[in-house]
Write an enzyme that holds these catalytic residues in place. Structure first.
Site, PDB file in Angstrom:
ATOM      1  N   GLU A 123       0.797  -1.229   0.000  1.00 46.30           N
ATOM      2  CA  GLU A 123       0.000   0.000   0.000  1.00 46.30           C
ATOM      3  C   GLU A 123       0.831   1.282   0.000  1.00 46.30           C
ATOM      4  O   GLU A 123       0.765   2.075   0.953  1.00 46.30           O
ATOM      5  CB  GLU A 123      -0.969   0.005   1.196  1.00 46.30           C
ATOM      6  CG  GLU A 123      -1.902  -1.193   1.233  1.00 46.30           C
ATOM      7  CD  GLU A 123      -2.979  -1.085   2.300  1.00 46.30           C
ATOM      8  OE1 GLU A 123      -2.941  -0.123   3.105  1.00 46.30           O
ATOM      9  OE2 GLU A 123      -3.865  -1.950   2.337  1.00 46.30           O
ATOM     10  N   GLU A 179      -5.163  -8.748   1.138  1.00 46.07           N
ATOM     11  CA  GLU A 179      -5.808  -8.383   2.401  1.00 46.07           C
ATOM     12  C   GLU A 179      -7.290  -8.172   2.173  1.00 46.07           C
ATOM     13  O   GLU A 179      -7.690  -7.516   1.204  1.00 46.07           O
ATOM     14  CB  GLU A 179      -5.253  -7.068   2.991  1.00 46.07           C
ATOM     15  CG  GLU A 179      -3.921  -7.184   3.660  1.00 46.07           C
ATOM     16  CD  GLU A 179      -3.440  -5.861   4.263  1.00 46.07           C
ATOM     17  OE1 GLU A 179      -4.283  -5.049   4.739  1.00 46.07           O
ATOM     18  OE2 GLU A 179      -2.219  -5.633   4.252  1.00 46.07           O
TER      19      GLU A 179
HETATM   20  C1  FCB Z   1      -4.430  -2.018   5.597  1.00 46.67           C
HETATM   21  C2  FCB Z   1      -3.022  -2.266   6.095  1.00 46.67           C
HETATM   22  C3  FCB Z   1      -2.935  -3.278   7.189  1.00 46.67           C
HETATM   23  C4  FCB Z   1      -4.091  -3.181   8.166  1.00 46.67           C
HETATM   24  C5  FCB Z   1      -5.403  -3.113   7.459  1.00 46.67           C
HETATM   25  C6  FCB Z   1      -6.605  -3.047   8.352  1.00 46.67           C
HETATM   26  O1  FCB Z   1      -4.497  -0.756   5.030  1.00 46.67           O
HETATM   27  O2  FCB Z   1      -2.213  -2.731   5.032  1.00 46.67           O
HETATM   28  O3  FCB Z   1      -1.682  -3.126   7.808  1.00 46.67           O
HETATM   29  O4  FCB Z   1      -3.903  -2.137   9.028  1.00 46.67           O
HETATM   30  O5  FCB Z   1      -5.412  -2.028   6.574  1.00 46.67           O
END
Ligand code: FCB
Length: 455
Positions: A162, A358
């Protein structure tokens, strides 16, 4: 609802969020250690210690993953352990990741390391951080050191997690470390992070030519609240530009999108992009997609300026409520746009394998009197998102894996320990781990390669 053969099922964490032991074995402070020291920067004055004490409890956590039947573990390597202060290599720091990788392999779990999940050595921040071009070269040196130790055992590498957050939350809004509110620095940081991706990927390829190297982006489908309003559409275009296309296009198409480049010119983008940079940035063997929600945006009336904005150049943006259910983070629950996002990536960009690196949700989980943590809302959330992902696969998308965020409750950046994303509950007083009902449910999903017996 079965996923393709060989689909990877995993869980994810990040070093600063779970490890703790922030001064052990030669680790130097990162920008997040420094940020936590600032009054009011992180909720409840929380810091990176003890986090989930994973640095010391790693064997227990790997055993837990094995019991759950986790196929692949996405974790990050802490730069300040490997090259404290951004300088010489610290073998003791690398030892931890070597033990972790060896334990995973022994447990039959694929290691999926990310080289940068936001913990820049603070000494490099003192030299300008990501706003300084040199940081990208320091990243390549750090990547080379990790590869040197682990390149023979790890087959899949991720350069950055990110970069939008690192650049714009870190340097424009100041909500993340290093807490700067300088739009020009944020734009420079975005470019230097992309450059770091390219240089880091080269370091991986030259050291372990048979491995895969990719990048993880947090992508948000963006919609205009009123599609008939030219103003709303313009805000949506700009938000999508800085949030998504600023990163996707250089990596996947080898050049910055013209409109975004023009939007960011007043903030100095042209001044930091040097001849040949776009060629260095271009290329990835796969794309990691982090999906939590979509963005539904409108232009606020003149005068109501929200500043500084995380989308540099966007000064008037509002988020009209849609009556959707919300998570404990105050985020709308909306799985459906994930399908369109994946289809868009597959059809409108040069083909690369996609992974959902994620997806997950925070709810206010509590351990009941019976010692159980019941989290039906989390189960429903994951099921909806898996269905959305599966619909994309049915439409031909080359989606190869899904990682739940997170294995453990952990340090949720500016929110501290208050937000619980884990499949496994952590009692921060005792560090006791309690798998939530969702852990057992997800364990079944992984074993069945989908939602067996359900439509
Ligand atoms: C993302 C991050 C991760 C975590 C989630 C909830 O943006 O990559 O580290 O904090 O959100």
């Amino acid at each position: 609802m079965t996923f393709p053969e060989g689909f990877l099922w995993g869980v994810a964490t990040a070093a600063f969020q779970v490890e703790g032991s922030t001064t052990a074995d030669g680790r130097s402070p990162s920008i997040w250690d420094a940020f936590c020291e600032r009054e009011g920067a992180v909720a409840n004055g929380d810091t990176g210690d003890p986090a989930a004490d994973h640095y010391r409890r790693m064997p227990e956590d790997v055993a837990l993953m094995r019991e759950l039947g986790v196929g692949v573990y996405r974790f990050s390597v802490a730069w300040p352990r490997v090259r404290p202060d951004g300088g010489e290599v610290n073998p003791a720091g690398l030892d931890f990741y070597e033990r972790l990788v060896d334990s995973l392999l022994e447990a039959g779990i694929l290691p999926w390391p990310t080289l940068y999940h936001w913990d820049l050595p603070n000494a490099l921040e003192e030299r300008g951080g990501w706003a300084n071009r040199d940081t990208a070269y320091r990243f390549a040196d750090y990547a080379a050191a990790v590869l040197d130790r682990l390149g023979d055992r790890v087959r899949t590498w991720t350069t950055l997690n990110e970069p939008w957050c690192s650049a714009f939350l870190g340097y424009a809004t100041g909500r993340h470390a290093p807490g700067r509110t300088e739009p020009e620095s944020a734009v420079a940081a975005a470019h230097h992070l992309l450059l770091a991706h390219g240089l880091g990927a080269d370091a991986v390829r030259s050291s372990a030519s048979d491995s895969q190297v990719g990048i993880t982006l947090n992508l948000f489908p963006v919609s205009a609240a009123d599609p008939d309003s030219a103003e709303d559409r313009e805000v949506a275009r700009r938000v999508d530009g800085v949030q998504n296309r600023l990163f996707l296009d250089p990596v996947l198409r080898g050049r910055y999108p013209e409109d975004v480049f023009a939007d960011l010119e007043p903030f100095g983008l042209r001044d930091v992009v040097r001849e040949g940079d776009e060629d260095v940035i271009a290329g990835t063997d796969f794309l990691g997609v982090n999906y939590y929600r979509d963005l539904h945006v409108a232009a606020t009336p003149e005068g109501e300026v929200r500043r500084p904005s995380e989308w540099v150049g966007v000064e008037r943006v509002a988020f009209p409520k849609r009556g959707l259910p919300q998570t404990d983070s105050g985020w709308d629950v909306n799985a459906e746009p994930l399908t369109g996002l994946l289809v868009h990536l597959h059809t409108d960009y040069p083909r690369v394998p996609l992974y959902i690196t994620e997806n997950g949700v925070a709810y206010a989980d509590v351990v009941g009197a019976d010692g159980r943590v019941d989290d039906p809302d989390r189960i429903a959330f994951v099921e909806q998102h898996l269905r959305a992902a599966h619909r994309a696969i049915e439409q031909g998308v080359d989606l190869r894996g899904y990682f739940y965020w997170s294995l453990l409750d952990n340090f949720e950046w500016g929110e501290g320990y208050a937000k619980r994303f884990g499949l496994v509950h952590v009692d921060y007083g005792t560090q006791r781990r309690t798998p939530k009902a969702s852990a057992a449910w997800y364990s079944r999903v992984m074993a069945d390669n989908g939602l067996a017996g359900r439509e």
